[in-house]
Design an enzyme around this catalytic site. Sequence first.
Site, mmCIF file in Angstrom:
data_model
loop_
_atom_site.group_PDB
_atom_site.id
_atom_site.type_symbol
_atom_site.label_atom_id
_atom_site.label_comp_id
_atom_site.label_asym_id
_atom_site.label_seq_id
_atom_site.Cartn_x
_atom_site.Cartn_y
_atom_site.Cartn_z
ATOM 1 N N GLU A 95 -11.306 6.929 2.006
ATOM 2 C CA GLU A 95 -11.857 6.623 0.690
ATOM 3 C C GLU A 95 -13.145 5.838 0.785
ATOM 4 O O GLU A 95 -13.382 5.125 1.751
ATOM 5 C CB GLU A 95 -10.840 5.850 -0.148
ATOM 6 C CG GLU A 95 -10.473 4.525 0.432
ATOM 7 C CD GLU A 95 -9.370 3.833 -0.362
ATOM 8 O OE1 GLU A 95 -8.658 4.519 -1.110
ATOM 9 O OE2 GLU A 95 -9.239 2.629 -0.207
ATOM 10 N N CYS A 119 -19.052 1.174 -0.601
ATOM 11 C CA CYS A 119 -18.140 0.595 0.378
ATOM 12 C C CYS A 119 -17.558 1.780 1.140
ATOM 13 O O CYS A 119 -16.942 2.655 0.552
ATOM 14 C CB CYS A 119 -17.049 -0.170 -0.369
ATOM 15 S SG CYS A 119 -15.708 -0.695 0.696
ATOM 16 N N CYS A 166 -5.911 1.839 10.123
ATOM 17 C CA CYS A 166 -6.407 0.669 10.853
ATOM 18 C C CYS A 166 -5.251 0.114 11.684
ATOM 19 O O CYS A 166 -4.092 0.258 11.304
ATOM 20 C CB CYS A 166 -6.874 -0.389 9.850
ATOM 21 S SG CYS A 166 -7.585 -1.862 10.625
ATOM 22 N N CYS A 183 -3.442 -6.713 9.408
ATOM 23 C CA CYS A 183 -3.571 -7.847 8.472
ATOM 24 C C CYS A 183 -2.482 -7.732 7.407
ATOM 25 O O CYS A 183 -2.270 -6.656 6.822
ATOM 26 C CB CYS A 183 -4.956 -7.872 7.834
ATOM 27 S SG CYS A 183 -6.277 -7.989 9.054
ATOM 28 N N CYS A 220 -3.161 -6.278 3.764
ATOM 29 C CA CYS A 220 -4.062 -5.128 3.633
ATOM 30 C C CYS A 220 -3.302 -3.809 3.687
ATOM 31 O O CYS A 220 -2.543 -3.544 4.625
ATOM 32 C CB CYS A 220 -5.121 -5.180 4.721
ATOM 33 S SG CYS A 220 -6.296 -3.818 4.611
ATOM 34 N N CYS A 251 -8.158 -1.948 -1.075
ATOM 35 C CA CYS A 251 -8.541 -1.031 0.008
ATOM 36 C C CYS A 251 -7.345 -0.253 0.529
ATOM 37 O O CYS A 251 -6.318 -0.821 0.836
ATOM 38 C CB CYS A 251 -9.044 -1.795 1.218
ATOM 39 S SG CYS A 251 -10.488 -2.738 0.966
#
Length: 358
Positions: A93, A106, A113, A117, A120, A334
């Site tokens: 995205e 962005c 990922c 975290c 997230c 995100c």
Amino acid sequence: MDKKDILSMTKAELADFLESLGEKKFRAKQLYEWLHVRHAESFDEMTNLSRDLREKLKETAFLTWPEAAEVLKSRIDETRKYLFRYPDGNVIEAVLMKYSYGLSVCISSQVGCRMGCRFCASTIGGRIRDLTASEMLEEVIQIERIEQTRISHIVIMGSGEPLDNYENLVRFLRIMGDPEGEKLSLRDITVSTCGIVPNIRRLAEEGLPVTLALSLHASDQAERETLLPISKKYEIHDVIDAMKYYFEKTGRRITYEYSCVQGVNTSPGDAKKLAVLLRGQNCHVNLIPVNPVKERDFTQPGRREIEAFRFLLEKYGIHVTIRRELGRDISASCGQLRRSYLEENGNVLSDRCRIKTE
Ligand code: SAH
């Protein structure tokens, strides 16, 4: 033979590539212009190249653009989210935001990922793969094409950890900043990292004056470890030293991102510790009220608590802003848009790529 990723090539690499096809090097300038000034969608468009060369390019290289699988438009502000699907089926995205100084996108740097975290959404399924330089570039150009506009700023804050995809990131930045190609000022690009120390130091040496933002989110090591598992590997003082080094080498003011989490990191004591930690640095703190992620139970502190935290930081001499929450109605944070898209389409995200830091 594997076809070459032609949009990821620098001008010099393009010249060598054309030479390997038996072409004169000067053709590289024309081809580079088609790729990075006119943003041709196919080799067939490149009409000042001979038909023979265009055929050779089709056989030896690829030029594929991601398809916009979904575009969401905010009704509150002018933010738009795009889900791009690549030919291998992966989706990422990107977000377009309107500011007084221009249009900012962005972009994502990886599919998923592996940094883990806690708050997230991008990391929940682990890392699927890195994005190439051309794929990062295509996020920007495809949005310009859809919106018939020119983007002035890029923030690399979508899914992924850019410094965990270092070679592709640096290649992307060099291509983006080329005054004969994409022509974006590197000063208008922000790279956000969770703090991979050796690569922060490496980036400082590249001669690429981008703004570097560190996801700090805590004022001491113990608190940071509860939010960012990667900080067990790269300790807070080492990360801060690397950021200072980045400033010394590039002269670019550092940004620290600080997600405010209810009951975790916004007490008056945290403000004091944070001020001590950042004392004497030419930096800016960006407070981000944490976006709720359905798999986790982090909540935002109340507005008054965030304001009080900001007030204290300012009193201690820290330059601080609270990030405007744009596009709140089209997806909370995100990675969430991609995740819901994959779930709806019956794809199960795997956990196997998650980095082990414990
Ligand atoms: N990997 C990079 C870019 C990731 S996202 C990094 O860690 O910096 C950009 C920023 O959004 C980071 O500061 C990240 O920590 C923050 N972020 C991620 N999820 C969030 C959430 N749910 N609420 C608020 N900020 C979040």
